[in-house]
Each structure stands twice: as C-alpha cells, then as structure tokens.
Design a protein around this motif. Structure first.
Motif, PDB file in Angstrom:
ATOM      1  N   GLU A 111       0.827  -1.211   0.000  1.00 46.38           N
ATOM      2  CA  GLU A 111       0.000   0.000   0.000  1.00 46.38           C
ATOM      3  C   GLU A 111       0.860   1.259   0.000  1.00 46.38           C
ATOM      4  OE1 GLU A 111      -3.202  -0.009  -0.494  1.00 46.38           O
ATOM      5  OE2 GLU A 111      -3.118  -2.195  -0.576  1.00 46.38           O
ATOM      6  N   THR A 112       1.980   1.222   0.702  1.00 48.97           N
ATOM      7  CA  THR A 112       2.885   2.372   0.696  1.00 48.97           C
ATOM      8  C   THR A 112       3.464   2.596  -0.687  1.00 48.97           C
ATOM      9  OG1 THR A 112       3.476   1.969   3.013  1.00 48.97           O
ATOM     10  CG2 THR A 112       4.973   3.347   1.732  1.00 48.97           C
ATOM     11  N   ARG A 113       3.807   1.523  -1.390  1.00 43.73           N
ATOM     12  CA  ARG A 113       4.313   1.637  -2.758  1.00 43.73           C
ATOM     13  C   ARG A 113       3.292   2.326  -3.658  1.00 43.73           C
ATOM     14  NH1 ARG A 113       5.439  -3.995  -5.201  1.00 43.73           N
ATOM     15  NH2 ARG A 113       3.177  -4.103  -4.902  1.00 43.73           N
ATOM     16  N   ARG A 114       2.027   1.912  -3.553  1.00 46.46           N
ATOM     17  CA  ARG A 114       0.980   2.530  -4.363  1.00 46.46           C
ATOM     18  C   ARG A 114       0.866   4.025  -4.068  1.00 46.46           C
ATOM     19  NH1 ARG A 114      -3.790  -0.324  -5.197  1.00 46.46           N
ATOM     20  NH2 ARG A 114      -3.794  -1.012  -3.019  1.00 46.46           N
ATOM     21  N   TRP A 115       0.842   4.340  -2.776  1.00 43.01           N
ATOM     22  CA  TRP A 115       0.689   5.733  -2.342  1.00 43.01           C
ATOM     23  C   TRP A 115       1.855   6.586  -2.835  1.00 43.01           C
ATOM     24  CZ3 TRP A 115       3.617   8.415   1.527  1.00 43.01           C
ATOM     25  CH2 TRP A 115       3.038   9.611   1.997  1.00 43.01           C
ATOM     26  N   ALA A 116       3.068   6.091  -2.668  1.00 37.81           N
ATOM     27  CA  ALA A 116       4.255   6.860  -3.064  1.00 37.81           C
ATOM     28  C   ALA A 116       4.306   7.060  -4.581  1.00 37.81           C
ATOM     29  CB  ALA A 116       5.519   6.154  -2.581  1.00 37.81           C
ATOM     30  N   ARG A 117       3.970   6.028  -5.331  1.00 39.21           N
ATOM     31  CA  ARG A 117       4.015   6.143  -6.789  1.00 39.21           C
ATOM     32  C   ARG A 117       2.938   7.078  -7.318  1.00 39.21           C
ATOM     33  NH1 ARG A 117       5.351  -0.141  -8.603  1.00 39.21           N
ATOM     34  NH2 ARG A 117       7.570  -0.076  -7.985  1.00 39.21           N
ATOM     35  N   GLU A 118       1.765   7.061  -6.692  1.00 45.99           N
ATOM     36  CA  GLU A 118       0.689   7.967  -7.114  1.00 45.99           C
ATOM     37  C   GLU A 118       1.106   9.423  -6.958  1.00 45.99           C
ATOM     38  OE1 GLU A 118      -2.655   6.866  -4.781  1.00 45.99           O
ATOM     39  OE2 GLU A 118      -3.309   5.256  -6.131  1.00 45.99           O
ATOM     40  N   ARG A 119       1.956   9.706  -5.983  1.00 43.54           N
ATOM     41  CA  ARG A 119       2.369  11.082  -5.699  1.00 43.54           C
ATOM     42  C   ARG A 119       3.756  11.410  -6.225  1.00 43.54           C
ATOM     43  NH1 ARG A 119      -1.276   9.186  -2.858  1.00 43.54           N
ATOM     44  NH2 ARG A 119      -2.923  10.453  -1.916  1.00 43.54           N
ATOM     45  N   GLY A 120       4.392  10.459  -6.844  1.00 43.38           N
ATOM     46  CA  GLY A 120       5.711  10.708  -7.410  1.00 43.38           C
ATOM     47  C   GLY A 120       6.796  10.897  -6.365  1.00 43.38           C
ATOM     48  N   PHE A 121       6.605  10.337  -5.175  1.00 45.28           N
ATOM     49  CA  PHE A 121       7.598  10.496  -4.115  1.00 45.28           C
ATOM     50  C   PHE A 121       8.812   9.607  -4.381  1.00 45.28           C
ATOM     51  CE2 PHE A 121       4.272  11.757  -0.659  1.00 45.28           C
ATOM     52  CZ  PHE A 121       4.154  13.000  -1.261  1.00 45.28           C
ATOM     53  N   LYS A 122       9.986  10.148  -4.114  1.00 42.55           N
ATOM     54  CA  LYS A 122      11.236   9.414  -4.307  1.00 42.55           C
ATOM     55  C   LYS A 122      11.946   9.107  -2.994  1.00 42.55           C
ATOM     56  CE  LYS A 122      10.881   9.307  -8.764  1.00 42.55           C
ATOM     57  NZ  LYS A 122      10.578   8.006  -9.429  1.00 42.55           N
ATOM     58  N   SER A 123      11.433   9.629  -1.895  1.00 41.21           N
ATOM     59  CA  SER A 123      12.037   9.372  -0.586  1.00 41.21           C
ATOM     60  C   SER A 123      10.943   9.370   0.478  1.00 41.21           C
ATOM     61  CB  SER A 123      13.102  10.422  -0.253  1.00 41.21           C
ATOM     62  OG  SER A 123      12.541  11.721  -0.238  1.00 41.21           O
ATOM     63  N   LEU A 124      11.099   8.477   1.465  1.00 41.62           N
ATOM     64  CA  LEU A 124      10.113   8.348   2.532  1.00 41.62           C
ATOM     65  C   LEU A 124      10.809   8.180   3.875  1.00 41.62           C
ATOM     66  CD1 LEU A 124       7.616   5.724   1.014  1.00 41.62           C
ATOM     67  CD2 LEU A 124       7.276   8.198   1.161  1.00 41.62           C
ATOM     68  N   ILE A 125      10.263   8.829   4.895  1.00 37.72           N
ATOM     69  CA  ILE A 125      10.656   8.549   6.264  1.00 37.72           C
ATOM     70  C   ILE A 125       9.724   7.451   6.773  1.00 37.72           C
ATOM     71  CG2 ILE A 125      10.757   9.441   8.620  1.00 37.72           C
ATOM     72  CD1 ILE A 125      11.531  12.149   7.430  1.00 37.72           C
ATOM     73  N   VAL A 126      10.289   6.381   7.294  1.00 40.33           N
ATOM     74  CA  VAL A 126       9.511   5.230   7.770  1.00 40.33           C
ATOM     75  C   VAL A 126       9.450   5.278   9.295  1.00 40.33           C
ATOM     76  CG1 VAL A 126       9.334   2.714   7.831  1.00 40.33           C
ATOM     77  CG2 VAL A 126      10.272   3.870   5.800  1.00 40.33           C
ATOM     78  N   VAL A 127       8.230   5.312   9.831  1.00 43.90           N
ATOM     79  CA  VAL A 127       8.041   5.384  11.285  1.00 43.90           C
ATOM     80  C   VAL A 127       7.403   4.092  11.767  1.00 43.90           C
ATOM     81  CG1 VAL A 127       6.980   6.649  13.190  1.00 43.90           C
ATOM     82  CG2 VAL A 127       7.732   7.887  11.131  1.00 43.90           C
ATOM     83  N   THR A 128       8.085   3.393  12.657  1.00 48.42           N
ATOM     84  CA  THR A 128       7.542   2.213  13.308  1.00 48.42           C
ATOM     85  C   THR A 128       8.376   1.943  14.551  1.00 48.42           C
ATOM     86  OG1 THR A 128       6.775  -0.067  12.972  1.00 48.42           O
ATOM     87  CG2 THR A 128       8.925   0.503  12.024  1.00 48.42           C
ATOM     88  N   SER A 129       7.986   0.953  15.330  1.00 47.72           N
ATOM     89  CA  SER A 129       8.716   0.649  16.568  1.00 47.72           C
ATOM     90  C   SER A 129      10.117   0.132  16.264  1.00 47.72           C
ATOM     91  CB  SER A 129       7.952  -0.400  17.382  1.00 47.72           C
ATOM     92  OG  SER A 129       6.695   0.112  17.779  1.00 47.72           O
ATOM     93  N   ASN A 130      11.029   0.341  17.194  1.00 43.46           N
ATOM     94  CA  ASN A 130      12.421  -0.061  16.948  1.00 43.46           C
ATOM     95  C   ASN A 130      12.556  -1.547  16.669  1.00 43.46           C
ATOM     96  OD1 ASN A 130      11.785  -0.730  19.625  1.00 43.46           O
ATOM     97  ND2 ASN A 130      13.827  -0.258  20.400  1.00 43.46           N
ATOM     98  N   TYR A 131      11.799  -2.383  17.396  1.00 41.99           N
ATOM     99  CA  TYR A 131      11.904  -3.831  17.185  1.00 41.99           C
ATOM    100  C   TYR A 131      11.335  -4.264  15.834  1.00 41.99           C
ATOM    101  CZ  TYR A 131       6.970  -3.807  18.588  1.00 41.99           C
ATOM    102  OH  TYR A 131       5.621  -3.547  18.663  1.00 41.99           O
ATOM    103  N   HIS A 132      10.432  -3.448  15.276  1.00 42.35           N
ATOM    104  CA  HIS A 132       9.783  -3.776  14.004  1.00 42.35           C
ATOM    105  C   HIS A 132      10.516  -3.202  12.794  1.00 42.35           C
ATOM    106  CE1 HIS A 132       6.253  -3.119  11.081  1.00 42.35           C
ATOM    107  NE2 HIS A 132       6.500  -4.414  11.082  1.00 42.35           N
ATOM    108  N   MET A 133      11.392  -2.236  13.035  1.00 44.19           N
ATOM    109  CA  MET A 133      12.035  -1.522  11.938  1.00 44.19           C
ATOM    110  C   MET A 133      12.842  -2.418  11.000  1.00 44.19           C
ATOM    111  SD  MET A 133      12.271   1.404  10.445  1.00 44.19           S
ATOM    112  CE  MET A 133      11.814   2.669  11.644  1.00 44.19           C
ATOM    113  N   PRO A 134      13.671  -3.364  11.487  1.00 47.44           N
ATOM    114  CA  PRO A 134      14.443  -4.184  10.549  1.00 47.44           C
ATOM    115  C   PRO A 134      13.565  -4.908   9.526  1.00 47.44           C
ATOM    116  CG  PRO A 134      15.330  -4.424  12.748  1.00 47.44           C
ATOM    117  CD  PRO A 134      14.053  -3.658  12.891  1.00 47.44           C
ATOM    118  N   ARG A 135      12.473  -5.516   9.983  1.00 46.66           N
ATOM    119  CA  ARG A 135      11.591  -6.231   9.058  1.00 46.66           C
ATOM    120  C   ARG A 135      10.835  -5.262   8.145  1.00 46.66           C
ATOM    121  NH1 ARG A 135       6.252  -8.796   9.914  1.00 46.66           N
ATOM    122  NH2 ARG A 135       6.398  -8.200  12.103  1.00 46.66           N
TER     123      ARG A 135
END
Length: 220
Positions: A111-135
């Motif tokens: 879903e993030t891929r769809r959203w980013a491509r619809e808006r032409g975004f080339k960079s994203l800040i990813v926010v999630t918990s530290n234990y979840h970030m690697p995956r």
C-alpha cells in the motif's frame, strides 16, 4: 557417528541462531533520533504505541509533505484519530492519508508503494517501533527499490524503563519479531532470484472496501 553429526548440526544451528539474534538486536535503537534529512513523504505503520503521534510530530516539523498512516482499522476515520491528537487538527485535514487495507508488514509495503508512486515520491521517512524496523525496511525496500527509505525508530516506554532481557513479554516479542524478520529476509532473497513461494498481494483500487481484518500490534 550419525548421532554425533546430528548433535553437531543442532549445536551449530543454535549458535547460528544466537549470533543472528545478537546481530538483530544490534540494529535496534535504544533512543529516538530525528531523521538526518527531510523526505518527500512520511509513512507510519500502525500497531505500536506512540507511532502515529511521533509521525505527526515529524510532519508538523516539515520532514515530509504528506503522511500515510498504514493499517488503520476499516471503521476508523480522520475524526477518530484527531480526538487522540488534538494539537494537529489542521495537518490531519490537509496532509494525512489513511490506508485501511494493510493487515501486516508486507501489505503495508504494497500500500505504501501505491501511495508513493501515485504522488511521485522518491524518498520516505519510515516510522515504526524499533523492534519492528528491521523487518519493515526489508519489506519496504523490496517493494520499492527505487525509493530512498529513512528510518525513524519509535522507542516504547517499556524499552526505556527496563532492560529487555528482564521482561518475559518483551523477550518473547523480540524472539517472535526475530523469527518474522528471518522469514522475511529468506522470502525476499528467494524472490530476488525468482523463487518467491508466495504470490504478491493483490492491489485493490484506492477506496475499495476491505474484507480483511485490521492491522494489529501483533501483526506488525
């Protein structure tokens, strides 16, 4: 000799798993650090405490143009979120998009891929918990190899208040997340050589009703 070989193999497996777990833990931040640079957009993966509020703070600080909240319960809307974030009413009205389709980290990535491509975004800040970030980074980078990802790891109160190894629930969470991380790494590596054993998530049109269960902290 066969028994010795089996014992040796199991021992090596346990050692390898232990070393891998230590390497996994080394990726987890113990304190929150603001992103080194701004990005086109921000995405927050639901499922953990304070993730959304931290993402809203980044949006308010000008770190991204828009925010995607991925994994929102299908029955929730902006007004439900605004009640818990009264200081960000104007941003919620103008610059926040909700994804109600994602049910786990892999569908978050789709879903993030769809959203980013619809808006032409080339960079994203990813926010999630530290234990979840690697995956999360494994799944997102696989889904969007052409988009730069900047992690912002949210550190929960329990992580700050006591060592993870003294809390049984936290230890079980980390072991579970490590197993999921390894599974994601293996699947992605197989997919890179054309051996993905699972099919890609189908991409419903934006706004299509979801028949899947909402994302939860356990899923993410």
């Amino acid at each position: 000799m066969l028994r010795a070989a089996i014992v040796a193999t199991l021992a090596l497996g346990f050692v390898g798993a232990g070393v891998g777990f230590v390497a996994f833990l080394s990726q987890l931040h113990g304190v929150e650090v603001k992103p080194a640079r701004k990005a086109d957009g921000i995405v927050v993966l639901t499922g953990g405490s304070s993730r959304v509020s931290d993402a809203m703070e980044l949006l308010a600080g000008g770190y991204g143009k828009r925010l995607l909240i991925s994994g929102v319960h299908p029955t929730n809307d902006v007004s439900d979120i605004s009640r818990s974030l009264p200081d960000n009413q104007s941003l919620l009205g103008c610059c926040v998009d909700l994804d109600r389709s994602a049910v786990n980290t892999r569908s978050n990535a789709a879903e993030t891929r769809r959203w980013a491509r619809e808006r032409g975004f080339k960079s994203l800040i990813v926010v999630t918990s530290n234990y979840h970030m690697p995956r999360a980074i494994v799944e997102l980078s696989h889904a969007m190899p052409d988009i730069a990802l900047i992690p912002f790891a949210v550190v929960g109160d329990k992580w700050r208040d006591e060592p993870w190894w003294t809390n049984g629930a936290t230890l079980r969470l980390l072991l579970s997340e490590y197993a999921k991380y390894i599974a994601a790494e293996v699947r992605v590596r197989l997919a890179d050589i054309g051996l993905d054993p699972t099919s890609e998530f189908s991409e419903q049109p934006t706004g299509a009703p979801s028949v899947r269960r909402p994302a939860t902290a356990q899923a993410n």
